[in-house]
Design a protein around this motif. Structure first.
Motif, PDB file in Angstrom:
ATOM      1  N   UNK A   1       0.706  10.213  -5.296  1.00  0.00           N
ATOM      2  CA  UNK A   1      -0.771   9.364  -4.422  1.00  0.00           C
ATOM      3  C   UNK A   1      -2.148   9.980  -3.358  1.00  0.00           C
ATOM      4  N   UNK A   2      -2.986   9.564  -4.059  1.00  0.00           N
ATOM      5  CA  UNK A   2      -3.908   9.892  -4.467  1.00  0.00           C
ATOM      6  C   UNK A   2      -5.052  10.910  -5.219  1.00  0.00           C
ATOM      7  N   UNK A   3      -3.632  12.059  -6.397  1.00  0.00           N
ATOM      8  CA  UNK A   3      -3.886  12.864  -6.987  1.00  0.00           C
ATOM      9  C   UNK A   3      -5.622  12.295  -8.032  1.00  0.00           C
ATOM     10  N   UNK A   4      -5.473  13.008  -9.189  1.00  0.00           N
ATOM     11  CA  UNK A   4      -6.465  12.568 -10.196  1.00  0.00           C
ATOM     12  C   UNK A   4      -5.938  11.668 -10.975  1.00  0.00           C
ATOM     13  N   UNK A   5      -4.729  11.994 -11.464  1.00  0.00           N
ATOM     14  CA  UNK A   5      -4.273  11.322 -12.109  1.00  0.00           C
ATOM     15  C   UNK A   5      -3.878   9.583 -11.597  1.00  0.00           C
ATOM     16  N   UNK A   6      -4.370   9.696 -10.720  1.00  0.00           N
ATOM     17  CA  UNK A   6      -3.263   8.234  -9.815  1.00  0.00           C
ATOM     18  C   UNK A   6      -4.706   7.161 -10.290  1.00  0.00           C
ATOM     19  N   UNK A   7      -4.543   6.767 -11.030  1.00  0.00           N
ATOM     20  CA  UNK A   7      -5.081   5.598 -11.782  1.00  0.00           C
ATOM     21  C   UNK A   7      -4.686   4.671 -12.553  1.00  0.00           C
ATOM     22  N   UNK A   8      -5.527   3.529 -13.240  1.00  0.00           N
ATOM     23  CA  UNK A   8      -4.670   3.192 -14.475  1.00  0.00           C
ATOM     24  C   UNK A   8      -3.740   1.960 -13.741  1.00  0.00           C
ATOM     25  N   UNK A   9      -2.696   1.862 -14.508  1.00  0.00           N
ATOM     26  CA  UNK A   9      -1.484   0.940 -13.822  1.00  0.00           C
ATOM     27  C   UNK A   9      -0.813   1.246 -12.413  1.00  0.00           C
ATOM     28  N   UNK A  10      -0.794   2.445 -12.370  1.00  0.00           N
ATOM     29  CA  UNK A  10      -0.069   3.243 -11.558  1.00  0.00           C
ATOM     30  C   UNK A  10      -0.784   2.811 -10.190  1.00  0.00           C
ATOM     31  N   UNK A  11      -2.358   3.264 -10.305  1.00  0.00           N
ATOM     32  CA  UNK A  11      -3.126   3.206  -8.794  1.00  0.00           C
ATOM     33  C   UNK A  11      -2.482   0.792  -8.802  1.00  0.00           C
ATOM     34  N   UNK A  12      -2.350   0.099  -9.458  1.00  0.00           N
ATOM     35  CA  UNK A  12      -2.102  -1.388  -8.929  1.00  0.00           C
ATOM     36  C   UNK A  12      -1.656  -1.011  -7.922  1.00  0.00           C
ATOM     37  N   UNK A  13      -0.303  -0.535  -7.922  1.00  0.00           N
ATOM     38  CA  UNK A  13       0.436  -1.036  -6.494  1.00  0.00           C
ATOM     39  C   UNK A  13      -0.373  -1.069  -5.364  1.00  0.00           C
ATOM     40  N   UNK A  14      -0.900   0.128  -5.474  1.00  0.00           N
ATOM     41  CA  UNK A  14      -2.126   0.432  -3.952  1.00  0.00           C
ATOM     42  C   UNK A  14      -2.913  -0.623  -3.934  1.00  0.00           C
ATOM     43  N   UNK A  15      -3.287  -1.930  -4.614  1.00  0.00           N
ATOM     44  CA  UNK A  15      -4.000  -2.689  -4.103  1.00  0.00           C
ATOM     45  C   UNK A  15      -3.843  -4.437  -3.876  1.00  0.00           C
ATOM     46  N   UNK A  16      -2.300  -4.298  -4.021  1.00  0.00           N
ATOM     47  CA  UNK A  16      -1.071  -5.559  -3.295  1.00  0.00           C
ATOM     48  C   UNK A  16      -1.912  -5.678  -1.993  1.00  0.00           C
ATOM     49  N   UNK A  17      -1.951  -6.678  -1.792  1.00  0.00           N
ATOM     50  CA  UNK A  17      -2.195  -6.924  -0.402  1.00  0.00           C
ATOM     51  C   UNK A  17      -1.429  -8.381   0.392  1.00  0.00           C
ATOM     52  N   UNK A  18      -0.608  -8.813  -0.286  1.00  0.00           N
ATOM     53  CA  UNK A  18       0.346  -9.740  -0.117  1.00  0.00           C
ATOM     54  C   UNK A  18       1.358 -10.040  -1.437  1.00  0.00           C
ATOM     55  N   UNK A  19       3.031 -10.047  -0.950  1.00  0.00           N
ATOM     56  CA  UNK A  19       3.732 -11.116  -1.731  1.00  0.00           C
ATOM     57  C   UNK A  19       4.751 -11.653  -0.639  1.00  0.00           C
ATOM     58  N   UNK A  20       4.716 -12.931  -1.832  1.00  0.00           N
ATOM     59  CA  UNK A  20       5.484 -13.303  -1.885  1.00  0.00           C
ATOM     60  C   UNK A  20       6.707 -13.565  -2.667  1.00  0.00           C
ATOM     61  N   UNK A  21       7.845 -14.661  -1.585  1.00  0.00           N
ATOM     62  CA  UNK A  21       8.892 -14.143  -1.291  1.00  0.00           C
ATOM     63  C   UNK A  21       9.606 -15.786  -1.749  1.00  0.00           C
ATOM     64  N   UNK A  22      10.256 -15.924  -3.024  1.00  0.00           N
ATOM     65  CA  UNK A  22      10.543 -17.440  -3.442  1.00  0.00           C
ATOM     66  C   UNK A  22      11.431 -17.952  -4.040  1.00  0.00           C
ATOM     67  N   UNK A  23      12.996 -18.152  -3.562  1.00  0.00           N
ATOM     68  CA  UNK A  23      13.824 -18.621  -4.251  1.00  0.00           C
ATOM     69  C   UNK A  23      14.707 -19.959  -3.705  1.00  0.00           C
ATOM     70  N   UNK A  24      15.431 -20.264  -4.186  1.00  0.00           N
ATOM     71  CA  UNK A  24      16.226 -21.331  -4.039  1.00  0.00           C
ATOM     72  C   UNK A  24      17.406 -21.538  -2.861  1.00  0.00           C
ATOM     73  N   UNK A  25      18.833 -21.803  -1.924  1.00  0.00           N
ATOM     74  CA  UNK A  25      19.460 -21.947  -1.533  1.00  0.00           C
ATOM     75  C   UNK A  25      19.994 -22.662  -2.130  1.00  0.00           C
ATOM     76  N   UNK A  26      21.067 -22.713  -2.071  1.00  0.00           N
ATOM     77  CA  UNK A  26      22.985 -23.752  -3.776  1.00  0.00           C
ATOM     78  C   UNK A  26      23.469 -23.712  -2.463  1.00  0.00           C
ATOM     79  N   UNK A  27      24.536 -24.703  -1.942  1.00  0.00           N
ATOM     80  CA  UNK A  27      25.788 -25.054  -1.815  1.00  0.00           C
ATOM     81  C   UNK A  27      26.417 -26.253  -3.099  1.00  0.00           C
ATOM     82  N   UNK A  28      26.928 -26.780  -3.671  1.00  0.00           N
ATOM     83  CA  UNK A  28      28.219 -26.943  -4.346  1.00  0.00           C
ATOM     84  C   UNK A  28      28.339 -28.206  -3.183  1.00  0.00           C
ATOM     85  N   UNK A  29      28.181 -29.664  -4.323  1.00  0.00           N
ATOM     86  CA  UNK A  29      28.223 -31.001  -3.907  1.00  0.00           C
ATOM     87  C   UNK A  29      30.322 -30.867  -3.508  1.00  0.00           C
ATOM     88  N   UNK A  30      30.914 -31.040  -3.321  1.00  0.00           N
ATOM     89  CA  UNK A  30      32.821 -31.003  -3.619  1.00  0.00           C
ATOM     90  C   UNK A  30      33.322 -31.978  -4.145  1.00  0.00           C
TER      91      UNK A  30
END
Length: 379
Positions: free
Chosen positions: A221-250
């Motif tokens: 992190x912070x190196x001269x090569x820390x650019x491009x696709x690698x540096x994208x992770x440094x720009x993330x400001x939020x994460x959305x967590x989304x999934x479904x909870x499943x239960x089987x109707x007997x």
């Protein structure tokens, strides 16, 4: 004697038919009620299980980047079904102000940065991406306290249903632990389990396209090569967590699905501290002690001192002050009796209420930087 007339065969038959009808109706009613209770209980358990998983991810992900050192990335892996980040969540040092939680009985291998010799494949990466390829020390070779935490989905091989997944968590190179079962991915293309957001020029959140994933932070992190696709992770400001909870109707054999969705803002994104931690910290000024009396008996001692020359100035790397106390008859100080966090104030104070009458004490204060190193004790 009067003759008593009994039930006729027809009457007994009618009564028996009525009894069977009532019993059958009651059994069907109770069965429907039992199925309904089982169904609702299964739904509640599935939703509670999923909400627990989401809340745990949210609680830990909010602290991503806490306590990392300059060369250590905050986000390591961005994937639709896997995520890895660094954070100093837990420390065994109860005075570690860089840690979010202090647990004296925590596993020592789960309270520090991963070593290069402990490199593990990042979850769901193909071909496998090993992390880390370097050890992240602070100054003078002291290890970073920020551990590596991964969350990912894996198909549930123990379930007879093909759309079931399990959520797993791993800290450093320790064995992975199961967080939740019964998770179902949303089949809509726009809904990934993990969606990542950057900020645009107006500071609005913009989702990172799924076509750009997965991404890995593969540079120092912070190196001269820390650019491009690698540096994208440094720009993330939020994460959305989304999934479904499943239960089987007997009764019907169909899934009942509940949505779990939470947007987690990364509180430390863009706010990483680039402290020096180079030279040993400068000492605080000589402390002044004042006793508090109750009658003729000393009940407390108030210690005051001016800040270190590296607290908000100089190297700006003072994290806390350690307070020492010894009897005048003792030759040297033992372990600190307390510590307080640095706040760049002009002066600090500490009240010692654990004093005994008719004793003479010597107090001392030492500044501690982010290495962590202690300055000399000013007594």
């Amino acid at each position: 004697m009067r003759n008593r007339r009994g039930f006729t065969l027809i009457e007994m038959t009618i009564g028996l038919v009525l009894l069977l009808f009532i019993t059958g109706t009651a059994v069907q009613f109770l069965r429907r009620q039992a199925n309904m209770v089982t169904k609702e209980t299964s739904r509640a358990e599935a939703l509670q299980n999923a909400q627990f998983a989401a809340s745990q991810i949210e609680r830990e992900l909010r602290e991503a980047g806490a306590g990392v050192v300059d060369i250590q990335p905050m986000i390591v892996q961005l994937d639709t079904q896997a995520m890895t980040f660094n954070a100093n969540l837990v420390s065994v040092d109860t005075g570690d102000v860089r840690a979010v939680y202090q647990l004296s009985d925590a596993n020592p291998k789960a309270v520090r940065a991963m070593l290069s010799g402990e490199a593990q494949p990042l979850p769901n990466s193909y071909p496998a991406k090993m992390y880390p390829d370097t050890t992240y020390p602070m100054a003078n070779g002291v290890e970073s306290g920020a551990e590596t935490i991964s969350y990912w989905l894996r198909a549930d091989s123990s379930s007879p249903y093909p759309n079931r997944y399990t959520l797993w968590r791993r800290v450093n190179a320790l064995p992975a632990t199961l967080v939740a079962r019964g998770i179902v991915k949303d089949t809509r293309d726009t809904m990934a389990v993990f969606t990542y957001y950057k900020a645009d020029s107006t500071n609005r959140l913009v989702a990172l396209p799924k076509s750009r994933l997965p991404l890995y932070h593969t540079r120092i992190h912070g190196a001269a090569t820390d650019t491009g696709a690698t540096a994208v992770t440094d720009s993330i400001r939020a994460v959305r967590v989304h999934f479904l909870a499943a239960s089987r109707d007997p009764r019907t054999g169909k899934d009942a699905l509940r949505t779990v969705d939470v947007l987690v803002r990364l509180m430390n994104s863009g706010l990483l501290h680039f402290t020096s931690c180079g030279q040993p910290p400068l000492s605080a000024t000589t402390p002044v002690a004042a006793s508090s009396l109750a009658g003729a008996e000393v009940k407390a001692v108030t210690l005051t001192w001016a800040k270190s020359g590296d607290d908000g100035i100089g190297e700006k790397d003072i994290e806390r002050y350690a307070i020492f106390r010894r009897l005048v008859s003792d030759a040297s100080f033992a372990d600190p009796i307390a510590s307080i966090p640095a706040s760049m104030a002009a002066s600090y104070s500490f009240v010692d209420t654990q004093v005994l009458p008719n004793q003479t004490y010597v107090y001392g204060v030492a500044a501690q930087d982010c290495t962590p190193l202690l300055s000399g004790v000013t007594a």
